[in-house]
Enzyme design. Structure first.
Site, PDB file in Angstrom:
ATOM      1  NE  ARG A  86      -3.937   0.103   1.694  1.00 40.83           N
ATOM      2  CZ  ARG A  86      -4.860   0.645   2.497  1.00 40.83           C
ATOM      3  NH1 ARG A  86      -5.008   0.196   3.727  1.00 40.83           N
ATOM      4  NH2 ARG A  86      -5.623   1.630   2.075  1.00 40.83           N
ATOM      5  CG  ASP A 226      -3.169   6.602   6.303  1.00 38.18           C
ATOM      6  OD1 ASP A 226      -4.139   7.367   6.503  1.00 38.18           O
ATOM      7  OD2 ASP A 226      -3.194   5.387   6.570  1.00 38.18           O
TER       8      ASP A 226
HETATM    9  O1  MRU Z   1      -7.429   2.475   3.980  1.00 41.23           O
HETATM   10  P1  MRU Z   1      -7.296   2.310   5.451  1.00 41.23           P
HETATM   11  O2  MRU Z   1      -8.505   1.762   6.101  1.00 41.23           O
HETATM   12  O3  MRU Z   1      -6.029   1.591   5.839  1.00 41.23           O
HETATM   13  O4  MRU Z   1      -7.182   3.779   5.947  1.00 41.23           O
HETATM   14  C1  MRU Z   1      -6.219   4.191   6.742  1.00 41.23           C
HETATM   15  C2  MRU Z   1      -6.829   4.717   7.937  1.00 41.23           C
HETATM   16  O5  MRU Z   1      -7.388   3.998   8.725  1.00 41.23           O
HETATM   17  C3  MRU Z   1      -6.728   6.078   8.139  1.00 41.23           C
HETATM   18  O6  MRU Z   1      -6.524   6.945   7.164  1.00 41.23           O
HETATM   19  C4  MRU Z   1      -6.516   6.525   9.489  1.00 41.23           C
HETATM   20  O7  MRU Z   1      -7.193   7.678   9.682  1.00 41.23           O
HETATM   21  C5  MRU Z   1      -5.071   6.683   9.815  1.00 41.23           C
HETATM   22  S1  MRU Z   1      -4.404   5.229  10.438  1.00 41.23           S
HETATM   23  C6  MRU Z   1      -4.738   5.225  12.115  1.00 41.23           C
END
Ligand code: MRU
Length: 333
Positions: A86, A226
């Protein structure tokens, strides 16, 4: 039960795609299988992905040891495979590289590094919760986006950890969890966690947040991250920047809660953050039913970037980093 853990030389995850209907464990024994689980979001969330990266490299090392193969080569291959699974969530590559650094000392050392990272995540999240609650202690109605609770980490979580700590100190009157289209991490996961923790909460459709914020019904917005660029620009789940714009207009704090590992030292600004483009069917279908007309296409960026000048502060386990938007008043001190 943890979102991710290590048992009997395998990774055990909760399949988050099945929540809240079912709590099902998946046992993962190969790095490639873990990549598949990561891509389909069975395990997700920045901190959990950091641990997954490290444990995935540990899987590669342990399987190589069992076959009598070269542990360092297998760990290096696993790291390359996992780091790219990812692209936006920097913690994934960070965790994989941390574990790989131990590979010259053998498979046991890689496993130990992964477990140390798991334990450090719990401690970091506890500290983030405390610092965030100190910062936002005047806020009683809080809005959050996506899922940043224990499911996105090993335990506790970041923004949800701040919210839980605020509530522990003095009861909150309302937590608004945006549903987080298209995969509904807010409705499925955050609401589930808030309910289990006994916090008063309501789900909002993503588009309702700005209206409530501008109507004065929200005291503070707190989200996870992220990837944070060196200048403070922050990538988080798609939809986040709209909440930041509304918070700026309303003059309420917009706080990012994330571990230090979410800072990407060599990503200088938000423009350099790679945004994961996910499959358009996640938008065109609701469950197994197509809701868009035949032939209609979709864009599906998984993240957006909130410029640093819309962010009040980033709260990590070590510090509160004030960014572009100072806020006066009771909610943020
Ligand atoms: O695509 P995801 O579900 O992995 O999304 C990431 C997240 O959960 C978030 O963006 C989150 O706010 C940050 S990670 C605690």
């Amino acid at each position: 039960m943890r979102a991710i853990d290590w048992r009997d030389d395998a990774v055990v995850i909760i399949d988050q795609t099945l929540l809240p209907e079912r709590t099902t464990r998946v046992v993962v024994r190969e790095p490639a299988q873990l990549v598949t689980e990561i891509r389909r979001l069975a395990i997700r969330g920045a901190m959990a992905l950091g641990v997954a990266g490290a444990m995935g490299v540990a899987l590669g090392a342990v399987r190589a040891r069992e076959r009598g193969a070269d542990v360092l080569a297998a760990a290096t291959d696993a790291c390359a495979l996992l780091a790219g699974a990812r692209p936006t969530a920097i913690n994934l590559a960070w965790g994989a590289q941390r574990a790989l650094a131990a590979a010259p000392d053998g498979a046991a050392a890689v496993v130990a590094a992964a477990l140390a990272l798991r334990d450090a995540d719990i401690a970091a999240n506890r500290a983030i919760g405390r610092r965030g609650a100190d910062l936002l202690d005047g806020a009683r109605r809080v809005l959050t986006h996506c899922n940043t609770g224990a499911l996105a980490a090993v335990e506790i979580g970041t923004a949800v950890g701040v919210i839980a700590e605020l509530h522990r100190r003095r009861p909150l009157t309302m937590v608004y969890a945006t549903e987080t289209r298209p995969l509904l991490q807010g409705s499925r996961l955050t609401a589930w966690e808030l309910g289990k923790a006994g916090l008063p909460h309501r789900i909002l459709v993503d588009g309702a947040a700005a209206g409530l914020i501008l109507a004065g019904e929200v005291d503070a917005v707190v989200v996870g991250a992220d990837r944070i660029a060196a200048n403070g620009d922050t990538a988080n789940k798609v939809g986040t920047v709209a909440h930041a714009l509304a918070a700026a207009r309303a003059g309420i704090p917009f706080v990012v809660a994330a571990p230090e590992a979410t800072f990407a030292a060599t990503t200088y600004t938000g423009a350099e953050i790679p945004i994961e483009e996910r499959h358009e069917d996640e938008v065109l279908f609701v469950g197994s039913r197509r809701v868009a007309p035949p032939g209609t296409r979709a864009r599906n960026p998984g993240f957006d970037v909130t410029p640093a000048d819309l962010i009040t502060a980033v709260v990590t386990e070590r510090r509160v980093l004030p960014l572009g938007r100072a806020v006066a008043g009771a909610a943020a001190r």
